[in-house]
Design a protein around this motif. Sequence first.
Motif, PDB file in Angstrom:
ATOM      1  N   TYR A 283       0.852  -0.934  -0.174  1.00  0.00           N
ATOM      2  CA  TYR A 283      -0.186  -0.083   0.261  1.00  0.00           C
ATOM      3  C   TYR A 283       1.007   1.615  -0.016  1.00  0.00           C
ATOM      4  CZ  TYR A 283       0.810   1.659   5.431  1.00  0.00           C
ATOM      5  OH  TYR A 283       1.480   1.538   5.858  1.00  0.00           O
ATOM      6  N   MET A 286       2.584   2.052  -3.846  1.00  0.00           N
ATOM      7  CA  MET A 286       0.891   1.794  -4.416  1.00  0.00           C
ATOM      8  C   MET A 286       0.793   4.032  -3.530  1.00  0.00           C
ATOM      9  SD  MET A 286      -1.816  -0.886  -3.899  1.00  0.00           S
ATOM     10  CE  MET A 286      -3.016  -0.432  -4.998  1.00  0.00           C
ATOM     11  N   THR A 287       1.259   4.416  -2.985  1.00  0.00           N
ATOM     12  CA  THR A 287       1.122   5.580  -2.676  1.00  0.00           C
ATOM     13  C   THR A 287       2.397   6.470  -3.562  1.00  0.00           C
ATOM     14  OG1 THR A 287       2.064   5.485  -0.793  1.00  0.00           O
ATOM     15  CG2 THR A 287      -0.362   5.480  -0.762  1.00  0.00           C
ATOM     16  N   MET A 291      -0.678   7.149  -6.457  1.00  0.00           N
ATOM     17  CA  MET A 291      -2.436   7.278  -5.935  1.00  0.00           C
ATOM     18  C   MET A 291      -2.704   7.689  -4.842  1.00  0.00           C
ATOM     19  SD  MET A 291      -2.730   3.331  -6.464  1.00  0.00           S
ATOM     20  CE  MET A 291      -2.258   2.075  -8.230  1.00  0.00           C
ATOM     21  N   HIS A 293      -4.837   8.401  -1.790  1.00  0.00           N
ATOM     22  CA  HIS A 293      -5.059   6.941   0.543  1.00  0.00           C
ATOM     23  C   HIS A 293      -6.734   7.173  -0.411  1.00  0.00           C
ATOM     24  CE1 HIS A 293      -2.161   9.175   3.092  1.00  0.00           C
ATOM     25  NE2 HIS A 293      -1.817   9.362   1.751  1.00  0.00           N
ATOM     26  N   VAL A 296      -6.308   4.140  -2.920  1.00  0.00           N
ATOM     27  CA  VAL A 296      -5.705   2.750  -2.420  1.00  0.00           C
ATOM     28  C   VAL A 296      -6.221   1.956  -1.461  1.00  0.00           C
ATOM     29  CG1 VAL A 296      -2.936   1.774  -0.856  1.00  0.00           C
ATOM     30  CG2 VAL A 296      -3.041   3.418  -2.882  1.00  0.00           C
ATOM     31  N   TRP A 299      -8.826  -0.136  -3.923  1.00  0.00           N
ATOM     32  CA  TRP A 299      -7.604  -1.793  -4.466  1.00  0.00           C
ATOM     33  C   TRP A 299      -7.646  -2.660  -3.077  1.00  0.00           C
ATOM     34  CZ3 TRP A 299      -6.776  -3.469  -8.769  1.00  0.00           C
ATOM     35  CH2 TRP A 299      -6.423  -2.658 -10.595  1.00  0.00           C
ATOM     36  N   CYS A 350       4.575  -1.368  -9.039  1.00  0.00           N
ATOM     37  CA  CYS A 350       5.134  -0.294  -8.083  1.00  0.00           C
ATOM     38  C   CYS A 350       6.280   0.448  -8.323  1.00  0.00           C
ATOM     39  CB  CYS A 350       4.686   0.199  -6.988  1.00  0.00           C
ATOM     40  SG  CYS A 350       2.778  -0.244  -6.202  1.00  0.00           S
TER      41      CYS A 350
END
Length: 358
Positions: A283, A286-287, A291, A293, A296, A299, A350
């Motif tokens: 996570y 991903m940020t 992306m 919050h 994320v 997802w 990522c």
Amino acid sequence: MNGWLQPATILWCESLCASFVLSALVTWLSLRYARRRNLIDLPGQRRSHSAPTPRGGGLGIVIAVIAGLTLFVWFAPPTASPLRLIAAVALIGAVGWIDDHRPLPAWSRLLVHFVAVAMWLAPLIHAALIAPAQLGTTPLETAAVVALFGFGCVWSINLHNFMDGIDGLLALQAIFVLTTLTMLCLRDESSLHSFQLGLWAAAIAGFALFNFPRARIFMGDVGSGVVGMLIAVAIIWQLSTPQVAAASGIIAASAFVVDASCTLLSRMLRGRRWYSAHREHLYQWMTRTGMSHVRVVAWYMGWNLLVVLPVVWWINRLQPRVTWVGPGYAWAAAVYVLAVILWVFGKRWCSHRVKSDS
């Protein structure tokens, strides 16, 4: 349904509302307290937020949970007394509250976690040491169950702390797991567990008002550790419900278990200190790709809704109780294999995305 616990009754509805309101109120007071005491998490290289944000809002969850367990003391039969769980929750919350004010060494927190878990598992530990025959198992089997439950609880406390890094992720994951197990435990009409699990979900929802979609306050260690303990207790309680497929709980928690476990294992294999702050969870990667919050969290909730819920529904439809070697655990293994594959490919995607943008 028989007995005093009926989810449709006024008592249960009022208790849910009270847990939600109490948690929200204490969270709001914690926000004011954190600002006054300057308990602020600042943005940094190992953090995923971009603005200074108060911490310690999980105190609202702790207070509401203890209040709900106290209510349980009054209504539950003597054999179901939750006093040990109240003590465990209070101890985990206390060490988290201290850590939010003044960081403690990792070993001291772990020691407190083990003590708190041992307090809750005291009857099982006593039976394992003194009279394992009372449980209908051999001493070795009883010791193995105690070790498994104890390790699972301590790991759950810490992995949920690891996963508390962006707005709303931990709160919404916990609400999902607890709500799912609440609905499953309702299949046992004589069980009191669904009552408590519902109150815990409501308490976390009260905090979530201040944490999602934009966090005005973070949960902090005071809340994340307690939430991890509650998830572990919920899974163990679900295991004791014959009408529910045994693998349901571990499947419901799969998103966090896989992300935290794979990240920890990868750091250990690379010789890094697993307990130090970092941004290597999926996570967090991903940020780092840009992306939001909210995206994320979406997802992770997508995994829960599109994979976890259908599988949990299916294994509970197959038969009331699934054994350790039955189809329930075969489905659980399949879910975890798929989750690990997605974790590996997600991390690689990522990583390539971050490198190409830098």
